[in-house]
Design a protein around this motif. Structure first.
Motif, PDB file in Angstrom:
ATOM      1  N   ILE A  79       0.980  -1.247   0.083  1.00  0.00           N
ATOM      2  CA  ILE A  79      -0.053  -0.175   0.076  1.00  0.00           C
ATOM      3  C   ILE A  79       0.799   1.157  -0.001  1.00  0.00           C
ATOM      4  CG2 ILE A  79      -1.759   1.326   1.280  1.00  0.00           C
ATOM      5  CD1 ILE A  79      -2.816  -1.275   2.066  1.00  0.00           C
ATOM      6  N   SER A  80       2.160   1.045   0.524  1.00  0.00           N
ATOM      7  CA  SER A  80       3.157   2.482   0.614  1.00  0.00           C
ATOM      8  C   SER A  80       3.414   2.811  -0.695  1.00  0.00           C
ATOM      9  CB  SER A  80       4.250   2.019   1.414  1.00  0.00           C
ATOM     10  OG  SER A  80       4.931   1.055   0.638  1.00  0.00           O
ATOM     11  N   SER A  81       3.069   2.068  -1.771  1.00  0.00           N
ATOM     12  CA  SER A  81       3.526   2.411  -3.155  1.00  0.00           C
ATOM     13  C   SER A  81       2.453   3.349  -3.802  1.00  0.00           C
ATOM     14  CB  SER A  81       3.549   1.152  -4.037  1.00  0.00           C
ATOM     15  OG  SER A  81       2.255   0.419  -4.065  1.00  0.00           O
ATOM     16  N   PHE A  82       1.372   3.379  -3.220  1.00  0.00           N
ATOM     17  CA  PHE A  82       0.252   4.353  -3.606  1.00  0.00           C
ATOM     18  C   PHE A  82       0.493   5.810  -3.006  1.00  0.00           C
ATOM     19  CE2 PHE A  82      -1.379   0.104  -4.195  1.00  0.00           C
ATOM     20  CZ  PHE A  82      -2.061   0.200  -5.306  1.00  0.00           C
ATOM     21  N   VAL A  83       1.054   6.431  -3.661  1.00  0.00           N
ATOM     22  CA  VAL A  83       1.261   7.855  -2.930  1.00  0.00           C
ATOM     23  C   VAL A  83       0.186   8.621  -2.519  1.00  0.00           C
ATOM     24  CG1 VAL A  83       2.760   9.638  -3.125  1.00  0.00           C
ATOM     25  CG2 VAL A  83       3.609   7.637  -4.138  1.00  0.00           C
TER      26      VAL A  83
ATOM     27  N   LYS B   9     -11.259   0.074  -1.316  1.00  0.00           N
ATOM     28  CA  LYS B   9     -11.521  -0.509  -0.205  1.00  0.00           C
ATOM     29  C   LYS B   9     -10.916  -1.849   0.018  1.00  0.00           C
ATOM     30  CE  LYS B   9     -15.239   2.395   1.400  1.00  0.00           C
ATOM     31  NZ  LYS B   9     -16.681   2.250   1.895  1.00  0.00           N
ATOM     32  N   ASP B  10     -10.803  -2.519  -1.318  1.00  0.00           N
ATOM     33  CA  ASP B  10     -10.561  -3.908  -1.252  1.00  0.00           C
ATOM     34  C   ASP B  10      -9.242  -4.095  -1.944  1.00  0.00           C
ATOM     35  OD1 ASP B  10     -11.164  -3.149  -3.803  1.00  0.00           O
ATOM     36  OD2 ASP B  10     -12.163  -5.182  -4.324  1.00  0.00           O
ATOM     37  N   ILE B  11      -8.445  -3.098  -1.896  1.00  0.00           N
ATOM     38  CA  ILE B  11      -6.971  -3.162  -2.673  1.00  0.00           C
ATOM     39  C   ILE B  11      -6.135  -4.275  -1.948  1.00  0.00           C
ATOM     40  CG2 ILE B  11      -5.862  -1.520  -0.829  1.00  0.00           C
ATOM     41  CD1 ILE B  11      -5.362  -1.583  -4.579  1.00  0.00           C
ATOM     42  N   LYS B  12      -6.243  -4.660  -0.793  1.00  0.00           N
ATOM     43  CA  LYS B  12      -5.386  -5.429  -0.329  1.00  0.00           C
ATOM     44  C   LYS B  12      -5.464  -6.947  -0.571  1.00  0.00           C
ATOM     45  CE  LYS B  12      -4.376  -3.099   4.331  1.00  0.00           C
ATOM     46  NZ  LYS B  12      -4.598  -3.203   5.694  1.00  0.00           N
ATOM     47  N   ILE B  13      -6.672  -7.278  -1.430  1.00  0.00           N
ATOM     48  CA  ILE B  13      -7.121  -8.542  -1.663  1.00  0.00           C
ATOM     49  C   ILE B  13      -7.438  -8.470  -3.275  1.00  0.00           C
ATOM     50  CG2 ILE B  13      -9.701  -8.492  -1.624  1.00  0.00           C
ATOM     51  CD1 ILE B  13      -7.261 -11.420  -0.704  1.00  0.00           C
TER      52      ILE B  13
END
Length: 448
Positions: free
Chosen positions: A82-86, A92-96
């Protein structure tokens, strides 16, 4: 400090790093075996699979992955940085999201559903805090992560899936009703092929029927009586038990039916005639409309997949991160889909037998020989079981730029404390071996 989190000096992460150990693709595949194994043999905590208690031990579990490696793998299981998204412009579902898209695409490639497909909601139990958590009282979980799923009406094979995120749900958003957007987004790649989609009353409207008919796709669905543009004389008709009232709309393109069972049932279809069917209900023969009988036979695809994945579910209750639990859920659905294909190809394994065979195959091809000394010493790694189950032939060690006749150290001699180099190797196992007797010992004895 790792990933912004400070760990104590006694943390197992430092012991793991200092020992020079690494995670490999083999460990990831063995983690699949662990997830399936945990669904077959249920225990409250992962540590309990490694207990030495005579009452609760499971010796076979130790032969898959070492305890520290498994616990660390589950601790640091992530699918996106997620740190790559400045600008933090992610859903909301970016982690999966990316792993889900990959798995769903594999489902689509492996099997094309037949003519009858159904669309419905599915709910994954989740009681923790989550901004898009939903409540559906008709589902067994009641609270959790809702997904819209498209499945084969006969087999339950899950072909497509969308996570419901509220306003941020990734659907087409070009139609008047959200339900229409959901249906068109899920089935877009299956339209124009003469299929029939079965829907429940939340999705069904004259709008969705009109769009699907234009795309050469039939519809069968239940209706809510307050939907717009429905024939009022049919909807408001006073009927006695087992009576029905029918009207045809738009040049006999749609048939709207009101049938009185124990309560009023409203149906719409574009392909089923107004006829009766004799069915067995509680041992008695009863006449019901054909559209009702066919709808009941094909609508339960998503419910069937939910039912079949419950008995040996890979999802564990005590998982603190929602995206990890959803990942286990995707694996569970993938196993069910694989079993559906297995049966279509003539296989006869039931759910439990299929999962047991899958665990055995993963451990055989990717597993380690994890053995302990007779004095109960530490676990050590020594090769993999593939050396015992495949055909192997000796070959010369390939030439290099520096040597025309290179040699490799024999692993069997090394284990016996001897230093012996050999011109021969086993290419599939990637080890050096003496031609005799070490080659035979290595491929015939577990503890050579």
């Amino acid at each position: 400090m790792t990933g912004g989190k400070v760990f104590q000096r006694s943390s197992r992460i430092f012991k793991f790093i200092n020992s020079g150990a690494i995670f490999t693709s083999r460990d990831i595949r063995l983690h699949f075996a662990v997830i399936i194994y945990c669904g077959i043999i249920r225990k409250p905590k992962l540590r309990m699979y490694y207990t030495k208690s005579k009452l609760f031990e499971t010796p076979g579990f130790k032969s898959i992955l070492l305890q520290n490696k498994l616990l660390l793998l589950e601790r640091f299981l992530h699918f996106v940085d997620i740190s790559s998204f400045v600008d933090k412009s992610y859903t909301k579902d970016i982690k999966i999201k990316y792993i889900q898209e990959y798995i769903v695409n594999r489902w689509k490639i492996m099997l094309q559903p037949g003519r009858d497909i159904s669309i419905d909601e599915s709910l994954l139990l989740w009681k923790g805090r989550l901004s898009f958590k939903q409540s559906i009282r008709s589902k067994s979980a009641r609270f959790g992560i809702k997904t819209f799923a498209l499945a084969c009406g006969k087999t339950g094979y899950v072909w497509n899936q969308i996570i419901y995120l509220g306003a941020g749900t990734e659907i087409s958003q070009q139609y008047k009703y959200q339900a229409t957007d959901v249906v068109m987004s899920l089935s877009e790649e299956l339209l124009d092929a003469g299929r029939c989609i079965y829907l429940d009353n939340w999705y069904t409207s004259l709008e969705i029927c009109d769009f699907l008919v234009q795309r050469k796709t039939d519809v069968v669905g239940t209706l809510r009586s307050y939907r717009k543009y429905l024939p009022k004389d049919v909807i408001n008709a006073k009927l006695k038990s087992n009576e029905r009232c029918v009207a045809y709309e738009q040049g006999y393109q749609f048939m709207v039916m009101h049938w009185k069972d124990k309560r009023d049932v409203y149906m719409i279809t574009t392909c089923i005639p107004d006829t009766l069917e004799i069915v067995l209900r509680k041992g008695a023969r009863k006449e019901v409309p054909t559209v009702i009988h066919i709808y009941n036979s094909n609508m339960g695809g998503v419910d069937l997949s939910d039912q079949m994945t419950t008995s040996y579910a890979c999802e564990r209750k005590r998982v603190k991160k929602w995206y990890k639990k959803f990942y286990f859920h995707l694996i569970n659905l993938s196993i069910f889909n694989a079993q559906v294909i297995h049966k279509m190809l003539g296989g006869k394994l039931k759910a439990l037998e299929f999962r047991m065979q899958l665990v055995s195959a993963l451990v055989s091809f990717y597993g380690y020989d994890i053995v302990t000394s007779g004095q109960g010493g530490r676990l050590s790694l020594d090769g993999n079981p593939m050396r015992l189950v495949h055909r192997h032939f000796p070959s010369y060690v390939p030439e290099t730029e520096c040597k025309t006749a290179p040699q490799r150290r024999c692993v069997v001699c090394r284990k016996k404390g001897k230093r012996k180099d050999s011109r021969y190797e086993c290419t599939p196992c990637d080890v050096g071996l003496c031609a005799a007797p070490c080659f035979q010992l290595y491929h015939s004895k577990k503890y050579y």
